[in-house]
Motif scaffolding. Structure first.
Motif, PDB file in Angstrom:
ATOM      1  N   ILE A  54      28.447  -1.306  26.003  1.00  0.00           N
ATOM      2  CA  ILE A  54      28.106   0.063  25.618  1.00  0.00           C
ATOM      3  C   ILE A  54      29.232   0.657  24.765  1.00  0.00           C
ATOM      4  N   GLY A  55      28.838   1.208  23.637  1.00  0.00           N
ATOM      5  CA  GLY A  55      29.811   1.839  22.745  1.00  0.00           C
ATOM      6  C   GLY A  55      30.733   0.873  22.018  1.00  0.00           C
ATOM      7  N   SER A  56      30.388  -0.431  22.030  1.00  0.00           N
ATOM      8  CA  SER A  56      31.274  -1.417  21.393  1.00  0.00           C
ATOM      9  C   SER A  56      31.094  -1.472  19.883  1.00  0.00           C
ATOM     10  N   GLY A  57      30.023  -0.844  19.395  1.00  0.00           N
ATOM     11  CA  GLY A  57      29.819  -0.802  17.944  1.00  0.00           C
ATOM     12  C   GLY A  57      28.665  -1.643  17.429  1.00  0.00           C
ATOM     13  N   LYS A  58      27.733  -1.989  18.319  1.00  0.00           N
ATOM     14  CA  LYS A  58      26.572  -2.797  17.903  1.00  0.00           C
ATOM     15  C   LYS A  58      25.827  -2.155  16.737  1.00  0.00           C
ATOM     16  N   SER A  59      25.458  -0.888  16.921  1.00  0.00           N
ATOM     17  CA  SER A  59      24.645  -0.214  15.902  1.00  0.00           C
ATOM     18  C   SER A  59      25.409  -0.034  14.605  1.00  0.00           C
ATOM     19  N   THR A  60      26.706   0.244  14.725  1.00  0.00           N
ATOM     20  CA  THR A  60      27.525   0.414  13.523  1.00  0.00           C
ATOM     21  C   THR A  60      27.604  -0.914  12.776  1.00  0.00           C
TER      22      THR A  60
ATOM     23  N   ARG B 269      35.219   6.777  22.120  1.00  0.00           N
ATOM     24  CA  ARG B 269      34.276   6.940  21.010  1.00  0.00           C
ATOM     25  C   ARG B 269      32.963   7.551  21.499  1.00  0.00           C
TER      26      ARG B 269
ATOM     27  N   GLY C 252      39.637  -1.553  15.863  1.00  0.00           N
ATOM     28  CA  GLY C 252      40.298  -0.917  14.728  1.00  0.00           C
ATOM     29  C   GLY C 252      39.456   0.184  14.105  1.00  0.00           C
ATOM     30  N   THR C 253      39.717   0.448  12.840  1.00  0.00           N
ATOM     31  CA  THR C 253      39.003   1.522  12.143  1.00  0.00           C
ATOM     32  C   THR C 253      37.616   1.043  11.702  1.00  0.00           C
TER      33      THR C 253
ATOM     34  N   ASN D 221      36.202  -4.853  17.542  1.00  0.00           N
ATOM     35  CA  ASN D 221      36.022  -3.514  16.960  1.00  0.00           C
ATOM     36  C   ASN D 221      36.965  -2.503  17.614  1.00  0.00           C
TER      37      ASN D 221
ATOM     38  N   ARG E 283      30.248  11.305  20.920  1.00  0.00           N
ATOM     39  CA  ARG E 283      28.831  11.276  20.573  1.00  0.00           C
ATOM     40  C   ARG E 283      28.071  12.333  21.375  1.00  0.00           C
TER      41      ARG E 283
HETATM   42  P1  ATP Z   1      25.387   1.836  22.584  1.00  0.00           P
HETATM   43  O1  ATP Z   1      25.866   0.895  23.614  1.00  0.00           O
HETATM   44  O2  ATP Z   1      25.344   3.224  23.053  1.00  0.00           O
HETATM   45  O3  ATP Z   1      24.113   1.385  21.933  1.00  0.00           O
HETATM   46  P2  ATP Z   1      26.789   0.736  20.328  1.00  0.00           P
HETATM   47  O4  ATP Z   1      27.397  -0.499  20.901  1.00  0.00           O
HETATM   48  O5  ATP Z   1      25.598   0.558  19.442  1.00  0.00           O
HETATM   49  O6  ATP Z   1      26.508   1.823  21.435  1.00  0.00           O
HETATM   50  P3  ATP Z   1      27.868   2.390  18.276  1.00  0.00           P
HETATM   51  O7  ATP Z   1      26.826   3.430  18.498  1.00  0.00           O
HETATM   52  O8  ATP Z   1      27.789   1.572  17.031  1.00  0.00           O
HETATM   53  O9  ATP Z   1      27.970   1.434  19.541  1.00  0.00           O
HETATM   54  O10 ATP Z   1      29.332   3.017  18.349  1.00  0.00           O
HETATM   55  C1  ATP Z   1      29.670   3.947  19.370  1.00  0.00           C
HETATM   56  C2  ATP Z   1      30.334   5.165  18.734  1.00  0.00           C
HETATM   57  O11 ATP Z   1      31.592   4.763  18.225  1.00  0.00           O
HETATM   58  C3  ATP Z   1      29.553   5.732  17.571  1.00  0.00           C
HETATM   59  O12 ATP Z   1      29.677   7.121  17.579  1.00  0.00           O
HETATM   60  C4  ATP Z   1      30.234   5.119  16.349  1.00  0.00           C
HETATM   61  O13 ATP Z   1      30.137   5.934  15.204  1.00  0.00           O
HETATM   62  C5  ATP Z   1      31.674   5.008  16.831  1.00  0.00           C
HETATM   63  N1  ATP Z   1      32.394   3.852  16.266  1.00  0.00           N
HETATM   64  C6  ATP Z   1      31.992   2.563  16.224  1.00  0.00           C
HETATM   65  N2  ATP Z   1      32.935   1.776  15.692  1.00  0.00           N
HETATM   66  C7  ATP Z   1      33.979   2.582  15.385  1.00  0.00           C
HETATM   67  C8  ATP Z   1      35.279   2.367  14.813  1.00  0.00           C
HETATM   68  N3  ATP Z   1      35.704   1.163  14.451  1.00  0.00           N
HETATM   69  N4  ATP Z   1      36.067   3.446  14.646  1.00  0.00           N
HETATM   70  C9  ATP Z   1      35.664   4.671  15.031  1.00  0.00           C
HETATM   71  N5  ATP Z   1      34.470   4.947  15.582  1.00  0.00           N
HETATM   72  C10 ATP Z   1      33.640   3.923  15.759  1.00  0.00           C
END
Ligand code: ATP
Length: 202
Positions: A10-16, A142, A179-180, A177, A146
């Motif tokens: 969760i929140g690891s950045g999958k969607s990004t 992060r 970093g930036t 993920n 949200r």
């Molecule tokens: P979920 O488990 O809720 O589906 P996810 O794994 O899809 O989350 P994201 O939604 O991509 O994760 O990222 C979580 C939050 O962190 C988002 O608000 C995203 O914009 C932010 N984020 C992701 N990667 C980075 C990064 N490298 N630096 C700063 N913010 C980030």
């Protein structure tokens, strides 16, 4: 066509990461979203979920309130198993249709994004598993930014999920993920180029 299963905590950045892959030309299917659709009235899982979990999970419109349902299943492993057993066949069917559709359209790289991919990857027949990884503290920070953040909900989800170490064990590609966003984008670009190389070789 190469099928990438993209997952991570969760929140690891999958969607990004999925967004960056899309920019590079991949077709992305969000299976978590498909799971949410399945819970809606007429969505394929609604009736069964209601039957099992009772009317207490409904909102005033009679739709399943995912937060209420989450409050039950992310605290109870058996309940989560039961819910997964109901929803996964619906998502499986959706994914199978999308795979056929994408293949007919001539898609070269299809990304299936899903939080619980590793529990279901066998059904979705992915060619490679990509895992996004962020330290728990970083991911939590992060997520706090949200909208709709609920600390207790996030913590119980984390407890119900696999650990990063377990995911990494099964990964073909690990995307750090911590970093930036720019760094993440650059890493995705590198992995994309490597993937293209593997596609030419195979
Ligand atoms: P979920 O488990 O809720 O589906 P996810 O794994 O899809 O989350 P994201 O939604 O991509 O994760 O990222 C979580 C939050 O962190 C988002 O608000 C995203 O914009 C932010 N984020 C992701 N990667 C980075 C990064 N490298 N630096 C700063 N913010 C980030």
């Amino acid at each position: 066509m190469k099928i990438i299963g993209l997952t991570g905590g969760i929140g690891s950045g999958k969607s990004t990461a999925a967004g960056f892959l899309k920019e590079l030309g991949a077709q992305v299917i969000d299976l978590d979203k498909a799971g949410h659709e399945a819970l809606k009235k007429g969505g394929g899982a609604y009736e069964k979920v209601l039957e099992v979990f009772g009317a207490g999970i409904l909102d005033v419109e009679g739709e399943i309130d995912r937060a209420r349902l989450g409050g039950i299943v992310f605290k109870d492993k058996e309940a989560l198993k039961l819910l997964t057993k109901i929803i996964h066949p619906v998502i499986d069917k959706f994914a199978a249709n999308k795979i056929v559709e994408s293949s007919h359209k001539g898609v070269r790289v299809l990304v299936l994004e899903a939080a619980a991919l590793l529990e279901a990857a066998k059904n979705w027949q992915v060619d490679e598993i990509w895992v996004t990884v962020a330290d728990r503290k970083t991911a939590l920070n992060r997520l706090k930014e949200r909208t709709g953040y609920d600390e207790e909900d996030v913590r119980s989800r984390i407890r119900s999920q696999m650990t990063n170490a377990e995911r990494i064990k099964q990964a073909d590609v690990v995307i750090d993920n911590n970093g930036t966003l720019e760094e993440l984008k650059a890493k995705i670009k590198v992995e994309w180029e490597k993937l293209r190389g593997r596609m030419i070789d195979s």
